[in-house]
Design a protein around this motif. Structure first.
Motif, PDB file in Angstrom:
ATOM      1  N   GLY A 168     -15.145 -25.964   5.494  1.00  0.00           N
ATOM      2  CA  GLY A 168     -13.929 -25.815   5.938  1.00  0.00           C
ATOM      3  C   GLY A 168     -14.024 -26.321   7.384  1.00  0.00           C
ATOM      4  N   LYS A 169     -12.958 -26.292   8.196  1.00  0.00           N
ATOM      5  CA  LYS A 169     -13.012 -26.714   9.681  1.00  0.00           C
ATOM      6  C   LYS A 169     -13.967 -25.847  10.661  1.00  0.00           C
ATOM      7  CE  LYS A 169      -9.014 -25.930  11.080  1.00  0.00           C
ATOM      8  NZ  LYS A 169      -7.586 -25.731  11.751  1.00  0.00           N
ATOM      9  N   THR A 170     -14.818 -26.645  11.301  1.00  0.00           N
ATOM     10  CA  THR A 170     -15.932 -25.857  11.881  1.00  0.00           C
ATOM     11  C   THR A 170     -15.473 -26.314  13.503  1.00  0.00           C
ATOM     12  OG1 THR A 170     -17.476 -26.479  10.263  1.00  0.00           O
ATOM     13  CG2 THR A 170     -18.459 -26.002  12.315  1.00  0.00           C
ATOM     14  N   ALA A 171     -15.793 -25.264  14.313  1.00  0.00           N
ATOM     15  CA  ALA A 171     -15.820 -25.258  15.811  1.00  0.00           C
ATOM     16  C   ALA A 171     -17.215 -24.784  16.377  1.00  0.00           C
ATOM     17  CB  ALA A 171     -14.864 -24.494  16.407  1.00  0.00           C
ATOM     18  N   GLU A 179     -15.614 -29.824  15.695  1.00  0.00           N
ATOM     19  CA  GLU A 179     -15.343 -30.066  16.983  1.00  0.00           C
ATOM     20  C   GLU A 179     -15.919 -29.196  18.174  1.00  0.00           C
ATOM     21  OE1 GLU A 179     -10.577 -30.212  17.582  1.00  0.00           O
ATOM     22  OE2 GLU A 179     -10.547 -29.684  15.384  1.00  0.00           O
ATOM     23  N   LEU A 180     -16.090 -29.881  19.216  1.00  0.00           N
ATOM     24  CA  LEU A 180     -16.786 -28.961  20.197  1.00  0.00           C
ATOM     25  C   LEU A 180     -15.900 -28.568  21.606  1.00  0.00           C
ATOM     26  CD1 LEU A 180     -19.674 -28.324  21.423  1.00  0.00           C
ATOM     27  CD2 LEU A 180     -19.654 -30.675  22.616  1.00  0.00           C
ATOM     28  N   PHE A 181     -16.134 -27.349  21.952  1.00  0.00           N
ATOM     29  CA  PHE A 181     -15.254 -26.685  22.876  1.00  0.00           C
ATOM     30  C   PHE A 181     -16.134 -25.963  23.899  1.00  0.00           C
ATOM     31  CE2 PHE A 181     -12.669 -26.723  19.205  1.00  0.00           C
ATOM     32  CZ  PHE A 181     -11.531 -27.287  19.426  1.00  0.00           C
ATOM     33  N   THR A 182     -15.770 -25.920  25.064  1.00  0.00           N
ATOM     34  CA  THR A 182     -16.445 -24.981  26.092  1.00  0.00           C
ATOM     35  C   THR A 182     -15.310 -23.916  25.855  1.00  0.00           C
ATOM     36  OG1 THR A 182     -15.062 -25.513  27.949  1.00  0.00           O
ATOM     37  CG2 THR A 182     -17.051 -26.859  27.711  1.00  0.00           C
ATOM     38  N   VAL A 183     -16.063 -22.691  26.131  1.00  0.00           N
ATOM     39  CA  VAL A 183     -15.330 -21.470  26.104  1.00  0.00           C
ATOM     40  C   VAL A 183     -14.150 -21.413  26.699  1.00  0.00           C
ATOM     41  CG1 VAL A 183     -16.367 -20.157  27.667  1.00  0.00           C
ATOM     42  CG2 VAL A 183     -15.340 -19.076  25.483  1.00  0.00           C
ATOM     43  N   SER A 184     -13.818 -22.388  27.841  1.00  0.00           N
ATOM     44  CA  SER A 184     -12.663 -22.266  28.614  1.00  0.00           C
ATOM     45  C   SER A 184     -11.575 -23.260  28.213  1.00  0.00           C
ATOM     46  CB  SER A 184     -12.952 -22.556  30.026  1.00  0.00           C
ATOM     47  OG  SER A 184     -13.442 -24.019  30.116  1.00  0.00           O
ATOM     48  N   GLU A 206      -8.489 -20.060  13.908  1.00  0.00           N
ATOM     49  CA  GLU A 206      -7.873 -20.847  12.927  1.00  0.00           C
ATOM     50  C   GLU A 206      -8.974 -21.867  12.194  1.00  0.00           C
ATOM     51  OE1 GLU A 206      -4.983 -23.301  15.128  1.00  0.00           O
ATOM     52  OE2 GLU A 206      -3.939 -21.623  15.602  1.00  0.00           O
ATOM     53  N   PHE A 207     -10.221 -21.582  12.632  1.00  0.00           N
ATOM     54  CA  PHE A 207     -11.228 -22.420  12.025  1.00  0.00           C
ATOM     55  C   PHE A 207     -12.074 -21.561  11.106  1.00  0.00           C
ATOM     56  CE2 PHE A 207     -10.762 -24.633  16.042  1.00  0.00           C
ATOM     57  CZ  PHE A 207     -11.074 -26.135  15.637  1.00  0.00           C
ATOM     58  N   ASP A 208     -12.572 -22.262  10.119  1.00  0.00           N
ATOM     59  CA  ASP A 208     -13.186 -21.041   9.206  1.00  0.00           C
ATOM     60  C   ASP A 208     -14.779 -21.052   9.450  1.00  0.00           C
ATOM     61  OD1 ASP A 208     -11.187 -21.697   7.014  1.00  0.00           O
ATOM     62  OD2 ASP A 208     -11.585 -23.936   7.235  1.00  0.00           O
ATOM     63  N   ALA A 247     -13.487 -11.433  10.605  1.00  0.00           N
ATOM     64  CA  ALA A 247     -13.709 -10.981   9.105  1.00  0.00           C
ATOM     65  C   ALA A 247     -13.775 -12.172   8.145  1.00  0.00           C
ATOM     66  CB  ALA A 247     -12.570  -9.941   8.872  1.00  0.00           C
ATOM     67  N   GLY A 248     -14.830 -12.255   7.619  1.00  0.00           N
ATOM     68  CA  GLY A 248     -14.786 -13.376   6.370  1.00  0.00           C
ATOM     69  C   GLY A 248     -15.162 -14.613   6.940  1.00  0.00           C
ATOM     70  N   LYS A 249     -15.373 -14.824   8.352  1.00  0.00           N
ATOM     71  CA  LYS A 249     -15.829 -16.336   8.919  1.00  0.00           C
ATOM     72  C   LYS A 249     -17.114 -16.276   8.668  1.00  0.00           C
ATOM     73  CE  LYS A 249     -11.644 -17.107  11.303  1.00  0.00           C
ATOM     74  NZ  LYS A 249     -10.944 -17.790  10.385  1.00  0.00           N
ATOM     75  N   ASN A 250     -17.502 -17.855   8.439  1.00  0.00           N
ATOM     76  CA  ASN A 250     -19.115 -18.144   8.786  1.00  0.00           C
ATOM     77  C   ASN A 250     -19.384 -18.279   9.923  1.00  0.00           C
ATOM     78  OD1 ASN A 250     -19.385 -18.390   5.930  1.00  0.00           O
ATOM     79  ND2 ASN A 250     -18.114 -20.099   5.933  1.00  0.00           N
ATOM     80  N   VAL A 251     -20.433 -17.472  10.415  1.00  0.00           N
ATOM     81  CA  VAL A 251     -20.748 -17.675  12.164  1.00  0.00           C
ATOM     82  C   VAL A 251     -22.264 -17.988  12.264  1.00  0.00           C
ATOM     83  CG1 VAL A 251     -20.889 -16.252  14.267  1.00  0.00           C
ATOM     84  CG2 VAL A 251     -18.737 -15.990  12.753  1.00  0.00           C
ATOM     85  N   GLY A 252     -22.478 -18.816  13.089  1.00  0.00           N
ATOM     86  CA  GLY A 252     -23.782 -19.037  13.507  1.00  0.00           C
ATOM     87  C   GLY A 252     -23.895 -18.916  15.170  1.00  0.00           C
TER      88      GLY A 252
END
Length: 141
Positions: free
Chosen positions: A2-5, A33-38, A47-49, A80-85
């Motif tokens: 899926g979409k990865t952030a 995609e890469l984001f700083t927390v701000s 919205e990302f998987d 809930a249900g999201k893949n998290v690293g």
């Protein structure tokens, strides 16, 4: 896949270097995609998987309190249900902040991928490779 952030906070550049390596690994498996927390809200992040979250240990081994903790607190209800690293650097302690963070993710129903990657101060070659592997693992879900 899926979409990865990749979303991070960095004060000294150590966690930012880790985020770049995580992004590199994730891009090997798809779009990321890469984001700083701000640069992103919790609603946008939801919205990302797949989410790769980076924050160093601060104070008494806690997440950075002015930007990252409020963001993560808001995001928790959407994991809930999201893949998290998870990844981040530290300068002292034994990784308690990472264990606590991982537990918080599990409690809100996230699907943790592997163990959090930690680097003592600036990430060495081994930590950079672990970050790339984390990015690949999460992005291929």
């Amino acid at each position: 896949m899926g979409k990865t952030a990749v979303i991070y906070w960095s004060g000294t550049g150590n966690t930012e270097a880790m985020a770049q390596a995580v992004l590199e690994g994730a891009k090997e498996k798809g779009e990321a995609e890469l984001f700083t927390v701000s640069e992103i809200t919790a609603d946008e992040a939801a919205e990302f998987d797949n989410l790769l979250l980076g924050c160093p240990a601060m104070g008494a081994e806690v997440l950075e309190e002015s930007e990252f903790e409020p963001f993560f607190t808001e995001l928790e209800g959407k994991l809930a249900g999201k893949n998290v690293g998870l990844f981040g650097s530290y300068g002292w302690g034994d990784g308690e902040w990472m264990r606590t963070w991982e537990e918080r993710c599990k409690e809100c129903g996230a699907a943790p991928v592997g163990e959090g990657v930690m680097a003592n101060d600036a990430p060495d070659d081994e930590a950079i490779e672990a970050c790339k592997a984390l990015g690949r693992s999460v992005a291929e879900k």
